[in-house]
Design an enzyme around this catalytic site. Structure first.
Site, mmCIF file in Angstrom:
data_model
loop_
_atom_site.group_PDB
_atom_site.id
_atom_site.type_symbol
_atom_site.label_atom_id
_atom_site.label_comp_id
_atom_site.label_asym_id
_atom_site.label_seq_id
_atom_site.Cartn_x
_atom_site.Cartn_y
_atom_site.Cartn_z
ATOM 1 N N SER A 1 -66.932 85.648 13.995
ATOM 2 C CA SER A 1 -67.125 87.123 13.987
ATOM 3 C C SER A 1 -68.727 87.175 14.393
ATOM 4 C CB SER A 1 -67.424 87.664 12.452
ATOM 5 O OG SER A 1 -67.838 88.775 12.297
ATOM 6 N N TYR B 1 -69.185 86.011 2.572
ATOM 7 C CA TYR B 1 -68.395 85.991 3.679
ATOM 8 C C TYR B 1 -69.121 85.595 4.944
ATOM 9 C CZ TYR B 1 -66.456 88.514 7.858
ATOM 10 O OH TYR B 1 -66.264 88.907 9.116
#
Length: 279
Positions: free
Chosen positions: A136, A149
């Protein structure tokens, strides 16, 4: 049904979003494609296209071993592994239990790691293979309330870099794909869980602001379709010498560049300035 002379691939997290689109692309490119997810019924459309569904909870050792055993028996392993399964745990670090934090790492880091371990021997035997890790832009930047996260995505980036060096002499490529804002429902899921967890209490004001900002960021046509990630995976798989990293999707390259060149304090101010006031 299975042809050991035909190249095969495995895509995890294929029941929706990027994983489903990646699977479609690899099927169209002529691969025998295994698709894995917890919700097998949600991969029926991929099965109709020729994919081979496997039930796999990426946090379950038993599921991972069973899936690998099936693939080894049918095709002798895979030529392409796409580690796509994952989720985003958001909330104030203080209010997230260590059990939840550990599960975030199990799904986003340790599960893909274990799956890769089990599939590598067959790739080594062939002296060929390609491992595609979907990280990501969150592996290069950071946002409020995303500590666990972002920790997993930063970890996956470093893990991929080390793995690339280890496997290059063996003829196996490791490629990182860093999505930006992708149309997957991620924004609503994050916002809803944030408000449920911390809508009241010491972090309530920040939580409401981040939830509103997340919904706004992922709304109003600001996201890219998951096909952009599928297309770059197809490109990376087909390339004779793929790049080590590809950034695709709205704002991905911009935010990573800002984080690289502006420094911590300036990036902090920019991120906080985007939060709605009085949310």
């Amino acid at each position: 049904m299975f042809d050991r002379n035909k190249k095969s691939a495995l895509v995890t997290g294929a029941s929706s979003g990027m994983g489903k689109e990646i699977a479609k692309r690899l099927i169209a490119d002529g691969y025998q494609v295994y698709v894995a997810a917890r919700r097998v019924a949600e991969m029926d459309d991929l099965k109709a296209l020729g994919a081979h569904p496997l039930r796999m909870d990426i946090a379950s050792e038993a599921d991972i071993v069973a899936a690998v055993d099936t693939m080894m028996a049918q095709t002798g392993g895979v030529d392409v592994l796409v580690n796509n399964a994952g989720f985003g745990l958001y909330g104030p670090m203080e209010e997230i239990s260590m059990e939840e934090a550990r599960y975030q790492f199990e799904v986003n880091v340790f599960g893909p790691g274990r799956l890769t371990q089990l599939l590598l021997p067959a790739m080594r035997a062939k002296k060929a293979g390609r491992i595609i890790n979907i990280t990501s832009m969150g592996g290069k930047i950071y946002t409020p309330l995303g500590s666990w996260y972002h920790a997993t995505k930063h970890a996956l980036e470093g893990w991929s870099d080390c793995l690339r060096l280890e496997l290059a002499p063996l003829g196996i490529d490791v490629v990182v794909i860093e999505p930006g804002l992708i149309e997957t429902g991620f924004g609503d899921v994050v916002a809803d869980s944030l408000l449920k967890r911390s809508g009241t209490g010491p972090y309530a004001e920040l939580t409401r602001a981040v939830a509103a900002g997340t919904r706004d960021t992922y709304g109003k046509g600001r996201t890219s379709h998951p096909r952009v990630i599928a297309d770059v995976v197809g490109m990376a798989v087909a390339a004779a010498r793929p790049r080590t990293r590809y950034v695709r999707g709205k704002f991905g390259a911009l935010l990573i560049a800002m984080r690289t060149w502006l420094g911590d304090r300036m990036f902090d101010r920019i991120i906080l300035s985007q939060l709605p006031k009085g949310a």
